[in-house]
Design an enzyme around this catalytic site. Structure first.
Site, PDB file in Angstrom:
ATOM      1  N   GLU A  31      17.251  -6.843 -30.044  1.00  0.00           N
ATOM      2  CA  GLU A  31      18.177  -7.790 -29.411  1.00  0.00           C
ATOM      3  C   GLU A  31      18.965  -7.061 -28.328  1.00  0.00           C
ATOM      4  OE1 GLU A  31      19.036 -11.284 -29.517  1.00  0.00           O
ATOM      5  OE2 GLU A  31      20.070 -10.418 -27.799  1.00  0.00           O
ATOM      6  N   GLY A  33      21.337  -8.659 -26.401  1.00  0.00           N
ATOM      7  CA  GLY A  33      22.649  -9.276 -26.167  1.00  0.00           C
ATOM      8  C   GLY A  33      23.412  -9.457 -27.461  1.00  0.00           C
ATOM      9  N   PHE A  35      24.150 -11.182 -31.051  1.00  0.00           N
ATOM     10  CA  PHE A  35      23.359 -11.769 -32.137  1.00  0.00           C
ATOM     11  C   PHE A  35      23.559 -13.287 -32.192  1.00  0.00           C
ATOM     12  CE2 PHE A  35      20.978  -9.745 -35.616  1.00  0.00           C
ATOM     13  CZ  PHE A  35      20.772  -8.514 -35.024  1.00  0.00           C
ATOM     14  N   GLY A  36      22.461 -13.999 -32.432  1.00  0.00           N
ATOM     15  CA  GLY A  36      22.565 -15.456 -32.566  1.00  0.00           C
ATOM     16  C   GLY A  36      22.012 -16.201 -31.365  1.00  0.00           C
ATOM     17  N   GLY A  37      21.864 -15.528 -30.225  1.00  0.00           N
ATOM     18  CA  GLY A  37      21.205 -16.135 -29.071  1.00  0.00           C
ATOM     19  C   GLY A  37      22.026 -17.193 -28.351  1.00  0.00           C
ATOM     20  N   THR A  38      21.331 -18.001 -27.570  1.00  0.00           N
ATOM     21  CA  THR A  38      21.965 -18.946 -26.641  1.00  0.00           C
ATOM     22  C   THR A  38      22.721 -20.057 -27.367  1.00  0.00           C
ATOM     23  OG1 THR A  38      20.214 -18.519 -25.045  1.00  0.00           O
ATOM     24  CG2 THR A  38      21.478 -20.547 -24.745  1.00  0.00           C
ATOM     25  N   CYS A  39      22.068 -20.717 -28.328  1.00  0.00           N
ATOM     26  CA  CYS A  39      22.657 -21.916 -28.938  1.00  0.00           C
ATOM     27  C   CYS A  39      24.012 -21.591 -29.554  1.00  0.00           C
ATOM     28  CB  CYS A  39      21.693 -22.472 -29.987  1.00  0.00           C
ATOM     29  SG  CYS A  39      22.297 -23.962 -30.766  1.00  0.00           S
ATOM     30  N   HIS A 442      26.105 -54.387 -41.576  1.00  0.00           N
ATOM     31  CA  HIS A 442      26.875 -55.173 -40.617  1.00  0.00           C
ATOM     32  C   HIS A 442      28.353 -54.847 -40.781  1.00  0.00           C
ATOM     33  CE1 HIS A 442      27.919 -58.443 -37.974  1.00  0.00           C
ATOM     34  NE2 HIS A 442      28.849 -58.809 -38.840  1.00  0.00           N
TER      35      HIS A 442
HETATM   36  C1  LIG Z   1      24.805 -24.734 -22.056  1.00  0.00           C
HETATM   37  C2  LIG Z   1      23.670 -25.060 -22.982  1.00  0.00           C
HETATM   38  C3  LIG Z   1      23.807 -26.085 -23.905  1.00  0.00           C
HETATM   39  C4  LIG Z   1      22.762 -26.393 -24.756  1.00  0.00           C
HETATM   40  N1  LIG Z   1      22.920 -27.430 -25.622  1.00  0.00           N
HETATM   41  C5  LIG Z   1      21.890 -27.771 -26.435  1.00  0.00           C
HETATM   42  C6  LIG Z   1      22.014 -28.852 -27.346  1.00  0.00           C
HETATM   43  O1  LIG Z   1      23.049 -29.526 -27.419  1.00  0.00           O
HETATM   44  N2  LIG Z   1      20.968 -29.156 -28.137  1.00  0.00           N
HETATM   45  C7  LIG Z   1      19.793 -28.458 -28.082  1.00  0.00           C
HETATM   46  O2  LIG Z   1      18.858 -28.769 -28.812  1.00  0.00           O
HETATM   47  N3  LIG Z   1      19.651 -27.410 -27.227  1.00  0.00           N
HETATM   48  C8  LIG Z   1      20.669 -27.070 -26.413  1.00  0.00           C
HETATM   49  N4  LIG Z   1      20.526 -26.016 -25.552  1.00  0.00           N
HETATM   50  C9  LIG Z   1      19.251 -25.272 -25.559  1.00  0.00           C
HETATM   51  C10 LIG Z   1      19.211 -24.239 -26.711  1.00  0.00           C
HETATM   52  O3  LIG Z   1      20.358 -23.433 -26.639  1.00  0.00           O
HETATM   53  C11 LIG Z   1      17.960 -23.399 -26.603  1.00  0.00           C
HETATM   54  O4  LIG Z   1      16.834 -24.236 -26.571  1.00  0.00           O
HETATM   55  C12 LIG Z   1      17.800 -22.456 -27.784  1.00  0.00           C
HETATM   56  O5  LIG Z   1      18.964 -21.695 -27.969  1.00  0.00           O
HETATM   57  C13 LIG Z   1      16.602 -21.542 -27.575  1.00  0.00           C
HETATM   58  O6  LIG Z   1      16.494 -20.649 -28.652  1.00  0.00           O
HETATM   59  P1  LIG Z   1      15.541 -19.373 -28.555  1.00  0.00           P
HETATM   60  O7  LIG Z   1      15.601 -18.722 -29.890  1.00  0.00           O
HETATM   61  O8  LIG Z   1      14.245 -19.741 -27.992  1.00  0.00           O
HETATM   62  O9  LIG Z   1      16.225 -18.443 -27.461  1.00  0.00           O
HETATM   63  P2  LIG Z   1      17.682 -17.798 -27.399  1.00  0.00           P
HETATM   64  O10 LIG Z   1      18.608 -18.433 -28.340  1.00  0.00           O
HETATM   65  O11 LIG Z   1      18.022 -17.769 -25.961  1.00  0.00           O
HETATM   66  O12 LIG Z   1      17.461 -16.322 -27.945  1.00  0.00           O
HETATM   67  C14 LIG Z   1      16.827 -15.341 -27.188  1.00  0.00           C
HETATM   68  C15 LIG Z   1      17.435 -13.996 -27.545  1.00  0.00           C
HETATM   69  O13 LIG Z   1      16.568 -12.987 -27.068  1.00  0.00           O
HETATM   70  C16 LIG Z   1      17.330 -11.944 -26.504  1.00  0.00           C
HETATM   71  N5  LIG Z   1      16.448 -11.265 -25.552  1.00  0.00           N
HETATM   72  C17 LIG Z   1      15.903 -11.787 -24.431  1.00  0.00           C
HETATM   73  N6  LIG Z   1      15.087 -10.895 -23.836  1.00  0.00           N
HETATM   74  C18 LIG Z   1      15.127  -9.794 -24.599  1.00  0.00           C
HETATM   75  C19 LIG Z   1      14.514  -8.523 -24.494  1.00  0.00           C
HETATM   76  N7  LIG Z   1      13.675  -8.231 -23.498  1.00  0.00           N
HETATM   77  N8  LIG Z   1      14.786  -7.604 -25.429  1.00  0.00           N
HETATM   78  C20 LIG Z   1      15.639  -7.875 -26.450  1.00  0.00           C
HETATM   79  N9  LIG Z   1      16.243  -9.067 -26.604  1.00  0.00           N
HETATM   80  C21 LIG Z   1      15.987 -10.013 -25.692  1.00  0.00           C
HETATM   81  C22 LIG Z   1      18.510 -12.642 -25.872  1.00  0.00           C
HETATM   82  O14 LIG Z   1      19.603 -11.772 -25.722  1.00  0.00           O
HETATM   83  C23 LIG Z   1      18.782 -13.763 -26.886  1.00  0.00           C
HETATM   84  O15 LIG Z   1      19.724 -13.369 -27.865  1.00  0.00           O
HETATM   85  C24 LIG Z   1      21.548 -25.660 -24.700  1.00  0.00           C
HETATM   86  C25 LIG Z   1      21.417 -24.616 -23.776  1.00  0.00           C
HETATM   87  C26 LIG Z   1      22.457 -24.320 -22.924  1.00  0.00           C
HETATM   88  C27 LIG Z   1      22.288 -23.203 -21.945  1.00  0.00           C
END
Ligand SMILES: Cc1cc2nc3c(=O)[nH]c(=O)nc-3n(C[C@H](O)[C@H](O)[C@H](O)COP(=O)(O)OP(=O)(O)OC[C@H]3O[C@@H](n4cnc5c(N)ncnc54)[C@H](O)[C@@H]3O)c2cc1C
Ligand SMILES: NC(=O)c1ccc[n+]([C@@H]2O[C@H](COP(=O)([O-])OP(=O)(O)OC[C@H]3O[C@@H](n4cnc5c(N)ncnc54)[C@H](O)[C@@H]3O)[C@@H](O)[C@H]2O)c1
Length: 462
Positions: A31, A33, A35-39, A442
């Protein structure tokens, strides 16, 4: 060179794969960034916490027509921000703590750095002042995506925000310009406008949320124009710092000025930074990793999921795919396929929008036989209670079988109200059986769905 049974890149949905069933696998998680990613950290969860707070802030402006006079006397932005991240940051830290320190994870090595493929099933991780190369029999790539920054002259010099940074501002701007017209633009426009910020939305196309069904996109655009300064069909070409703020210039001639700029022009997958080509993985033109129905890439033993490989870019899709990958790793002789038949989505703006299945435009383009129906919130009892004048549900169905092809709702609680329609489509329930084979409470909001189903002009035997 350490060798693993399994290496997972990314701790968004990727982090949910390891459980006690992997206890005798030698595993690693990489990882770069938080922990826990984007969501968790910069996506679904904080945005919806801001949206709910914005809905509260917007209530007084809607209350007087009900005969209730309320006044918004202030939004304590820093308190809002700190409350939200005061809940989220410890969860992210706890997730890291669990993987790095808890005895459940004795078989897991955590590499906190950026991974990049440097050969076949060989990943080099950049660590502070160092790097380490690791290999594995199997990989799960869950590396997500990042915001796309359009090529606008001067943008880097004036500075800008993306969804990664805008929620951590130290103060509310007086004026915010948002470039983009999709999910992120629609949700943040509502949040900041509700907090009293003057919002300008700049869209390249002629409508906001243009991927929605045309009727939904049109209605949302009409309503957005009443709340925000909406500039359609504008191509932003230059940015510079003026005397009182950032000035954006459009190819069409005019300019707009604001204190802060939010770029919301889509996301791209991180496959390039991960250099998946170095291990032989194929990607699409969009940069998404190509996977088969089992979520396996073009390299046997390497799986991918979520935003890295999916055009849906939604958390419920990433989570579903993670469950499929988990199963397929544990049961290679009985693999299962991912189910992408009826993927719903919602836009948590104001009004809210939810959608599943075909839009009318897509049905027409595909030459599918369909009929449509509409039901206004204004025509159901709970809609009267809410004095709603703009929301509706629109359904598409096969006229011969009554099977639902698409459902689109704009209005209060749309993401909740749509759920029985997702269920019906997923389990093949036809419109008439669904409408008449159960009670509808209803006068609750799902009567919107009941009436939309009954309005469908199906063939007589349906
Ligand atoms: C503002 C915003 C609001 C959102 N709202 C919603 C919502 O309401 N409902 C919904 O369903 N979806 C929503 N989404 C979309 C949702 O967040 C994503 O679809 C989801 O988080 C993707 O999960 P993932 O595990 O694929 O990737 P991510 O959660 O992005 O995880 C990827 C991880 O990999 C790490 N990483 C990347 N490259 C490397 C590397 N080379 N080496 C090591 N680590 C790396 C990153 O740091 C990150 O922690 C939203 C997105 C945004 C931006
Ligand atoms: N509620 C949710 O589920 C939710 C919320 C936020 C984000 N997301 C996910 O995050 C992803 C990214 O969201 P997003 O809103 O950034 O992307 P998006 O793809 O939804 O919208 C981007 C929009 O910006 C426009 N655009 C592109 N370049 C432009 C330019 N130079 N000038 C003006 N407009 C331009 C595009 O035409 C498009 O309409 C989405 O795909 C979505 O799946 C989901």
């Amino acid at each position: 060179m350490p060798h693993y049974d399994l290496v997972i890149v990314g701790t968004g949905s990727g982090n949910s794969i390891l459980d006690p069933r992997f206890a005798d696998w030698k595993t690693a998680i990489v990882e770069k960034g938080v922990f826990g990613g984007t969501c968790l950290n910069v996506g679904c969860i904080p945005t919806k916490m801001f949206v709910h707070t914005a809905d509260l802030a917007a209530t007084p402006s809607a209350a007087s027509r009900f005969g209730v006079d309320e006044e918004l006397t202030g939004v304590r932005w820093r308190d809002v921000r700190d409350r939200i991240f005061g809940r989220i940051d410890p969860i992210a830290a706890g997730g890291r703590e669990y993987r790095t320190g808890h005895q459940d994870n004795a078989n897991v090595t955590v590499y906190e750095g950026e991974g990049r493929f440097t050969g076949h099933k060989e990943l080099t991780v950049a660590l502070p002042g160092d790097s380490e190369t690791i290999t594995a029999d199997r990989f799960v790539l869950a590396a997500g995506g990042r915001p796309i920054i359009p090529d606008i002259a001067g943008l880097d010099e004036v500075g800008y925000h993306t969804s990664d940074t805008i929620m951590r501002l130290d103060r509310l701007p007086r004026r915010l310009v948002i470039i983009g017209s999709g999910f992120v633009a629609a949700e943040f426009a509502h949040v900041f406008a509700s907090f009293g910020v003057e919002v300008t939305l700049v869209a390249r196309s002629g409508a906001l949320l243009r991927h929605e069904d045309g009727d939904i996109s049109t209605r949302f655009t009409e309503l957005a124009r009443q709340r925000f300064d909406v500039r359609l069909n504008r191509h932003t070409v230059r940015a510079h710092r003026g005397e009182t703020g950032v000035v954006l210039a459009f190819e069409e001639g005019e300019t707009v000025e604001a204190d802060d700029v939010l770029i919301a022009t889509g996301r791209r997958p991180n496959s390039d930074l991960l250099d998946v080509a170095a291990t032989g993985i194929s990607t699409m033109d969009t940069g998404h990793v190509v996977v088969d129905d089992y979520q396996e890439t073009s390299v046997p033993g390497i799986y991918a999921l979520g935003d890295l490989s999916s055009r849906h870019e939604l958390k419920h899709v990433a989570n579903h795919e993670a469950r499929v990958v988990q199963h397929n790793l544990l049961h290679p002789a009985e693999r299962i396929r991912a189910d992408h038949r009826f993927v719903p989505h919602a836009v948590f703006s104001s009004p809210q929008i939810a959608s599943v299945g075909l839009t009318e435009e897509a049905a027409r383009e595909r030459g599918v036989a369909y009929v449509t129906s509409k039901q206004d919130y204004a025509g159901i009892a709970y809609g009267w209670a809410m004095e709603d004048t703009s929301g509706f549900a629109k359904l598409l169905a096969d006229p011969a079988t009554g099977q639902l092809l698409g459902a689109h709702i704009i209005g209060p609680q749309a993401p909740t109200v749509i759920q029985p329609l997702i269920q019906a489509m997923s389990f093949g329930l036809d419109a008439h059986s669904m409408a008449r084979g159960q009670y509808w409470i209803h006068p609750a909001m799902p009567e919107l769905v009941e009436n939309a189903l009954l309005n469908l002009p199906l063939e007589p035997n349906q």
